[in-house]
Design a protein around this motif. Sequence first.
Motif, PDB file in Angstrom:
ATOM      1  N   PHE A 393       0.878  -1.173   0.000  1.00 15.21           N
ATOM      2  CA  PHE A 393       0.000   0.000   0.000  1.00 15.21           C
ATOM      3  C   PHE A 393       0.914   1.220   0.000  1.00 15.21           C
ATOM      4  N   PHE A 394       0.681   2.132  -0.954  1.00 12.65           N
ATOM      5  CA  PHE A 394       1.529   3.309  -1.081  1.00 12.65           C
ATOM      6  C   PHE A 394       0.842   4.508  -0.454  1.00 12.65           C
ATOM      7  N   ALA A 395       1.627   5.367   0.160  1.00 14.46           N
ATOM      8  CA  ALA A 395       1.056   6.574   0.751  1.00 14.46           C
ATOM      9  C   ALA A 395       0.471   7.455  -0.346  1.00 14.46           C
ATOM     10  N   PRO A 396      -0.803   7.833  -0.235  1.00 17.89           N
ATOM     11  CA  PRO A 396      -1.408   8.684  -1.273  1.00 17.89           C
ATOM     12  C   PRO A 396      -0.790  10.075  -1.270  1.00 17.89           C
ATOM     13  N   GLU A 397      -0.878  10.721  -2.426  1.00 21.81           N
ATOM     14  CA  GLU A 397      -0.312  12.062  -2.584  1.00 21.81           C
ATOM     15  C   GLU A 397      -1.391  13.113  -2.827  1.00 21.81           C
ATOM     16  N   LEU A 398      -2.626  12.660  -3.090  1.00 28.10           N
ATOM     17  CA  LEU A 398      -3.743  13.577  -3.328  1.00 28.10           C
ATOM     18  C   LEU A 398      -4.831  13.291  -2.291  1.00 28.10           C
ATOM     19  N   PHE A 399      -5.423  14.343  -1.749  1.00 31.20           N
ATOM     20  CA  PHE A 399      -6.463  14.170  -0.736  1.00 31.20           C
ATOM     21  C   PHE A 399      -7.640  15.092  -1.018  1.00 31.20           C
ATOM     22  N   GLN A 400      -8.842  14.579  -0.718  1.00 34.61           N
ATOM     23  CA  GLN A 400     -10.043  15.413  -0.764  1.00 34.61           C
ATOM     24  C   GLN A 400     -10.950  14.987   0.385  1.00 34.61           C
ATOM     25  N   THR A 401     -11.744  15.932   0.870  1.00 27.96           N
ATOM     26  CA  THR A 401     -12.710  15.589   1.912  1.00 27.96           C
ATOM     27  C   THR A 401     -14.061  15.302   1.261  1.00 27.96           C
ATOM     28  N   VAL A 402     -14.874  14.538   1.973  1.00 31.19           N
ATOM     29  CA  VAL A 402     -16.164  14.096   1.443  1.00 31.19           C
ATOM     30  C   VAL A 402     -17.292  14.868   2.104  1.00 31.19           C
ATOM     31  N   GLU A 403     -18.179  15.421   1.286  1.00 32.84           N
ATOM     32  CA  GLU A 403     -19.386  16.064   1.806  1.00 32.84           C
ATOM     33  C   GLU A 403     -20.609  15.408   1.185  1.00 32.84           C
ATOM     34  N   LEU A 404     -21.577  15.068   2.022  1.00 35.94           N
ATOM     35  CA  LEU A 404     -22.811  14.433   1.551  1.00 35.94           C
ATOM     36  C   LEU A 404     -23.775  15.469   0.998  1.00 35.94           C
ATOM     37  N   ALA A 405     -24.330  15.180  -0.170  1.00 42.45           N
ATOM     38  CA  ALA A 405     -25.383  16.049  -0.709  1.00 42.45           C
ATOM     39  C   ALA A 405     -26.653  15.899   0.128  1.00 42.45           C
ATOM     40  N   MET A 437     -14.577  12.649   6.567  1.00 41.96           N
ATOM     41  CA  MET A 437     -13.774  11.548   6.061  1.00 41.96           C
ATOM     42  C   MET A 437     -12.838  12.071   4.978  1.00 41.96           C
ATOM     43  N   LEU A 438     -11.638  11.511   4.932  1.00 36.14           N
ATOM     44  CA  LEU A 438     -10.644  11.915   3.939  1.00 36.14           C
ATOM     45  C   LEU A 438     -10.454  10.796   2.922  1.00 36.14           C
ATOM     46  N   LEU A 439     -10.400  11.164   1.662  1.00 30.27           N
ATOM     47  CA  LEU A 439     -10.071  10.205   0.612  1.00 30.27           C
ATOM     48  C   LEU A 439      -8.662  10.500   0.118  1.00 30.27           C
ATOM     49  N   GLY A 459     -26.152   4.580  -4.184  1.00 34.04           N
ATOM     50  CA  GLY A 459     -27.188   5.610  -4.186  1.00 34.04           C
ATOM     51  C   GLY A 459     -26.803   6.847  -3.395  1.00 34.04           C
ATOM     52  N   VAL A 460     -25.499   7.148  -3.326  1.00 34.87           N
ATOM     53  CA  VAL A 460     -25.013   8.269  -2.509  1.00 34.87           C
ATOM     54  C   VAL A 460     -24.367   9.323  -3.402  1.00 34.87           C
ATOM     55  N   ASP A 461     -24.904  10.543  -3.327  1.00 39.54           N
ATOM     56  CA  ASP A 461     -24.307  11.679  -4.036  1.00 39.54           C
ATOM     57  C   ASP A 461     -23.334  12.377  -3.097  1.00 39.54           C
ATOM     58  N   ILE A 462     -22.090  12.579  -3.538  1.00 40.31           N
ATOM     59  CA  ILE A 462     -21.130  13.289  -2.689  1.00 40.31           C
ATOM     60  C   ILE A 462     -20.497  14.440  -3.463  1.00 40.31           C
ATOM     61  N   ARG A 463     -20.040  15.434  -2.683  1.00 39.49           N
ATOM     62  CA  ARG A 463     -19.193  16.480  -3.225  1.00 39.49           C
ATOM     63  C   ARG A 463     -17.785  16.245  -2.692  1.00 39.49           C
ATOM     64  N   LEU A 464     -16.795  16.410  -3.549  1.00 42.99           N
ATOM     65  CA  LEU A 464     -15.404  16.273  -3.122  1.00 42.99           C
ATOM     66  C   LEU A 464     -14.801  17.661  -2.997  1.00 42.99           C
ATOM     67  N   MET A 465     -14.270  17.961  -1.812  1.00 46.36           N
ATOM     68  CA  MET A 465     -13.797  19.312  -1.512  1.00 46.36           C
ATOM     69  C   MET A 465     -12.281  19.313  -1.310  1.00 46.36           C
ATOM     70  N   PRO A 466     -11.632  20.441  -1.590  1.00 46.77           N
ATOM     71  CA  PRO A 466     -10.184  20.531  -1.374  1.00 46.77           C
ATOM     72  C   PRO A 466      -9.812  20.249   0.079  1.00 46.77           C
ATOM     73  N   CYS A 467      -8.560  19.874   0.271  1.00 43.68           N
ATOM     74  CA  CYS A 467      -8.120  19.443   1.593  1.00 43.68           C
ATOM     75  C   CYS A 467      -6.724  20.009   1.858  1.00 43.68           C
ATOM     76  N   ARG A 468      -6.404  20.264   3.113  1.00 43.01           N
ATOM     77  CA  ARG A 468      -5.105  20.879   3.428  1.00 43.01           C
ATOM     78  C   ARG A 468      -3.949  19.874   3.406  1.00 43.01           C
ATOM     79  N   PHE A 469      -4.272  18.578   3.363  1.00 41.16           N
ATOM     80  CA  PHE A 469      -3.207  17.576   3.445  1.00 41.16           C
ATOM     81  C   PHE A 469      -2.638  17.250   2.063  1.00 41.16           C
ATOM     82  N   VAL A 470      -1.327  17.011   2.020  1.00 36.42           N
ATOM     83  CA  VAL A 470      -0.646  16.729   0.751  1.00 36.42           C
ATOM     84  C   VAL A 470       0.074  15.378   0.771  1.00 36.42           C
ATOM     85  N   GLY A 471      -0.050  14.646   1.859  1.00 28.17           N
ATOM     86  CA  GLY A 471       0.605  13.341   1.937  1.00 28.17           C
ATOM     87  C   GLY A 471       0.284  12.671   3.249  1.00 28.17           C
ATOM     88  N   ALA A 472       0.631  11.396   3.349  1.00 27.84           N
ATOM     89  CA  ALA A 472       0.394  10.631   4.573  1.00 27.84           C
ATOM     90  C   ALA A 472       1.581   9.722   4.822  1.00 27.84           C
TER      91      ALA A 472
END
Length: 538
Positions: A393-405, A437-439, A459-472
């Motif tokens: 499993f590789f550390a992700p480099e892109l992150f977005q937060t999840v918002e429920l519609a 939650m962070l993706l 059956g879930v609509d989500i919005r993906l929002m910018p996030c302050r994190f750049v790595g894990a």
Amino acid sequence: MSLAQETRKRRTFAIISHPDAGKTTLTEKLLLFSGAIHIAGSVKARKASRHATSDWMEIEKQRGISVASSVMQMLYRDHVINLLDTPGHKDFSEDTYRVLTAVDSALMVIDAANGVEAQTKRLIEVCRQRDTPIITFVNKMDREGRDPISLLDEIEAELGMPCVPMTWPVGQGKAFGGIVNLRQRNMRLFAAGADKRSDDDEIVPLERRDELHARFGHDWELAEGNMELLAEAAPAFDLEAFLAAKQTPVFFGSAVNNFGVQEVLDALADLAPSPRPRLSTRKDGGTVEIAPEREGFSGVVFKVQANMDPSHRDRIAFLRVCSGKYTPGMKLKVQRSGKELRPTSVVTFLSQRREAVEEAYAGDIIGFTTHGGVQLGDTITEGESLQYTGLPFFAPELFQTVELANPMKSKQLQAGLMQLGEEGAIQVFRPEVGGSMLLGAVGQLQFEVVQHRLKAEYGVDIRLMPCRFVGARWVTCDDEAAMRKFTAEAASKLALDAADTLAYMMTSPYDLRLTQERHPKVVFHPLREHSGLALQTS
């Protein structure tokens, strides 16, 4: 038949390439030539009702790309061939890397016009690290492309090993005349047609070179000169060198026209390795080699796929059999948790078509329905304490937060993200101190696919929002007091992944360096195995 005899019949390989090199098309044609399917789906004609057999997900049909690996089994000349078609797109490279841990060889597809491309280079590196033997297929010879000699030079340079041509093209593009089989000393004449079989092709022995010269003129002279040059300069094919990943046999053809496919299929049967011993860790921290013909069933889960059958909301765990024999009704044990497992609906695959398994041996890929309790990388045995290594499993480099519609869908969102995280489609992190939650992803397209699948499958609509994190970075520490101090100070930047492994979410590379200096006893890992054991430290 003995375990050793059954094991020797198995061939398990992955098809790897850069996107659009023709990998999925070649997969179709191998299935067609083995008799596993009778009509190949057209990968290009997306408006038609047929799609590539290995592309079963709705988003794959819409976009014409592979976004999930597919598993297919076929019988050919008394061999059981397990074929894994991997995503070519770099945004799904994690899935491909994990698939490469489950195979014994790889079939590399090269576009004759583009040569060795970026994603292929990354996959070559993974194969090289694991000493995985590679068979090379240069595709699209019926289109204008690079000079075959320069292609061989480039492949040799990138692979770091000699190429041994097994077939050689006569002409290319509109002047493509066919391929010479260098071992059988004959030429298969090219005829376009996606529905034709190799037994329809005209084959001319090289003794009739005057006839070939008259037919192909300058192209034949050029090919003949190149073949004489290769006979002197290229090494002879050495099976032991190929199996040790120190030599690659090279084939030329046109997958879309079913041309040159027969030679590749024969090479997989004749040359590709049968299952090999695999390393397992012991309780004392050492390793032991497990032979495929060893008594006692064992296997490793290298993929979990949710909703292959949307009407049943099922989750399938894909398991590579590593030793022994599987039979229905076996009592098994998940080594990570110690829990008993009695899998039901154990199947083999032809893409999403399934057949019940009567028996399976080392090298086979089987799938079973799971309702939780099984994760990527889990070792499953009849009871013996083993833990197979190497599922990354590789550390992700892109992150977005999840918002429920729709906030009323929070339960469906939790279930969907949990399942998609467990199957490795995306990395899901739950902040330790509240928050959304962070993706985490390796590539942007992963976010789009997860957003699409959450809507289509849950059956879930989500919005993906910018996030302050750049790595894990996953964190471990042998000093309890130092770990307590770290978790107290860094609480707002800590999260748990799908396997409940603690990770530090960083806002910049400087942030990570500063944190490492402040907490020298804490180890920050950019790569982990499923069990939380790190493979590499930064």
